[in-house]
Write an enzyme that holds these catalytic residues in place. Structure first.
Site, PDB file in Angstrom:
ATOM      1  N   CYS A 116      -4.691  -3.198   1.938  1.00 16.08           N
ATOM      2  CA  CYS A 116      -4.216  -4.221   1.009  1.00 16.08           C
ATOM      3  C   CYS A 116      -2.782  -3.923   0.596  1.00 16.08           C
ATOM      4  CB  CYS A 116      -5.123  -4.288  -0.216  1.00 16.08           C
ATOM      5  SG  CYS A 116      -4.576  -5.477  -1.455  1.00 16.08           S
ATOM      6  N   CYS A 145      -2.090  -4.640  -3.086  1.00 16.41           N
ATOM      7  CA  CYS A 145      -2.636  -3.625  -3.988  1.00 16.41           C
ATOM      8  C   CYS A 145      -1.811  -2.337  -3.972  1.00 16.41           C
ATOM      9  CB  CYS A 145      -4.071  -3.278  -3.584  1.00 16.41           C
ATOM     10  SG  CYS A 145      -5.166  -4.686  -3.365  1.00 16.41           S
ATOM     11  N   ASP A 146      -1.407  -1.897  -2.797  1.00 17.95           N
ATOM     12  CA  ASP A 146      -0.856  -0.546  -2.650  1.00 17.95           C
ATOM     13  C   ASP A 146       0.598  -0.483  -2.205  1.00 17.95           C
ATOM     14  OD1 ASP A 146      -3.401   0.402  -3.282  1.00 17.95           O
ATOM     15  OD2 ASP A 146      -4.033   0.399  -1.184  1.00 17.95           O
TER      16      ASP A 146
END
Length: 303
Positions: A131, A134-135
């Protein structure tokens, strides 16, 4: 004992649309989600093919869908499900609470296929991520690799280009599977390099840290090391079908449904990416959810 007209398992576009339609029809509706509402949509940087909206962040669109779905009285809980008894229309939660419904809708979607290399599980979350939204921040001004040639891979690469130092995209073939518009943006981005006809071969690890990825050319078998701090695989997805009876699944694990989105078990429906279909997009997931909701309403009215 709690009883509902409809229990929807999964809060992606299909599940949220279904809830919007059922609750608007005055059916007592519960959505159960074990992760963040919106599914993969919440992890998508930019959506450009949703009718009426030229461009929107995926998480923002997911939140709009969630708010709309709940505006007509649908309930939503975050919980793990241990079992679904499709014959009794019973859902058992991880705390052993039992919920009943007249109809159950599986909108569980798909899960990302994991990178099949030694130590990839150990380094998920610390060098390997599925992701970018997300990261991506953790790789600020670093070099990363994106694996895959579909829409998801290229969309995430374009997102990462705003954060990282450089991106190398690895694809197995010599052409992309993604939409031409996205491919054009990727090719025009000076931070992105594309390597074709290659597959991941081995993680390069030093001092318990990923420092690179060795790739193999599919034609020559030549092996090359790409120095990087992060690896983002987008190599396909598999159906989230662990709660669904085998009788409802096709040979690939997707749910077989009729034109009303009903499975081979009466009163059990499915919608979205979990179903056996040719096109998995936000707009088709929403369509599935609406069709299922309409069929459920008619079925319950006939009783």
């Amino acid at each position: 004992m709690k009883k509902y007209d409809v229990i929807i398992i999964g809060a992606g576009p299909a599940g949220l649309t279904c809830a919007l339609y059922t609750s608007r029809s005055n059916l007592k509706t519960l959505i159960i989600e074990n992760d963040i509402p919106g599914g993969k949509l919440s992890k998508t940087y930019e959506v450009e093919n949703y009718p009426g909206i030229s461009s929107i962040n995926g998480a923002e669109l997911a939140m709009k869908m969630q708010n709309h779905a709940l505006s007509f009285g649908a309930e939503m809980i975050t919980s793990q499900i241990t079992k679904v008894d499709t014959d009794k229309k019973k859902v058992i939660l991880s705390d052993n609470e039992e919920l009943y419904a007249e109809a159950i809708v599986f909108a569980t979607g798909t899960k990302e296929r994991k990178l099949a290399l030694p130590y990839s599980d150990e380094f998920t979350g610390r060098g390997i991520s599925y992701c970018a939204v997300c990261d991506g921040f953790f790789y600020r001004k670093k070099d990363v690799v994106v694996i895959g040639g579909g829409n998801s891979a290229l969309e995430e690469a374009l997102y990462l280009a705003n954060i990282v130092n450089s991106i190398t995209i690895i694809i197995r073939r010599d052409v992309f599977r993604a939409e031409p518009g996205i491919v054009g943006k990727v090719k025009e981005n000076p931070k992105i390099k594309i390597i074709t006809k290659s597959v991941p071969d081995e993680l390069v690890i030093e001092n318990d840290t990923i420092t690179g990825l060795r790739i193999r050319n599919t034609e020559t078998d030549e092996k090359t090391i790409i120095n990087c701090s992060g690896i983002f695989p987008y190599i396909g997805a598999d159906p989230e079908n662990s709660l669904i009876p085998d009788i409802c699944l096709n040979e690939y694990g997707y749910v077989k449904v009729d034109t009303n989105m009903e499975t081979t078990v009466k009163g059990i429906y499915a919608a979205g990416d979990i179903t056996d279909k040719t096109l998995r997009q936000i707009v088709t997931a929403c369509s599935d959810g609406a069709v299922a909701a309409n069929a459920i309403k008619k079925s319950l009215d006939s009783k």
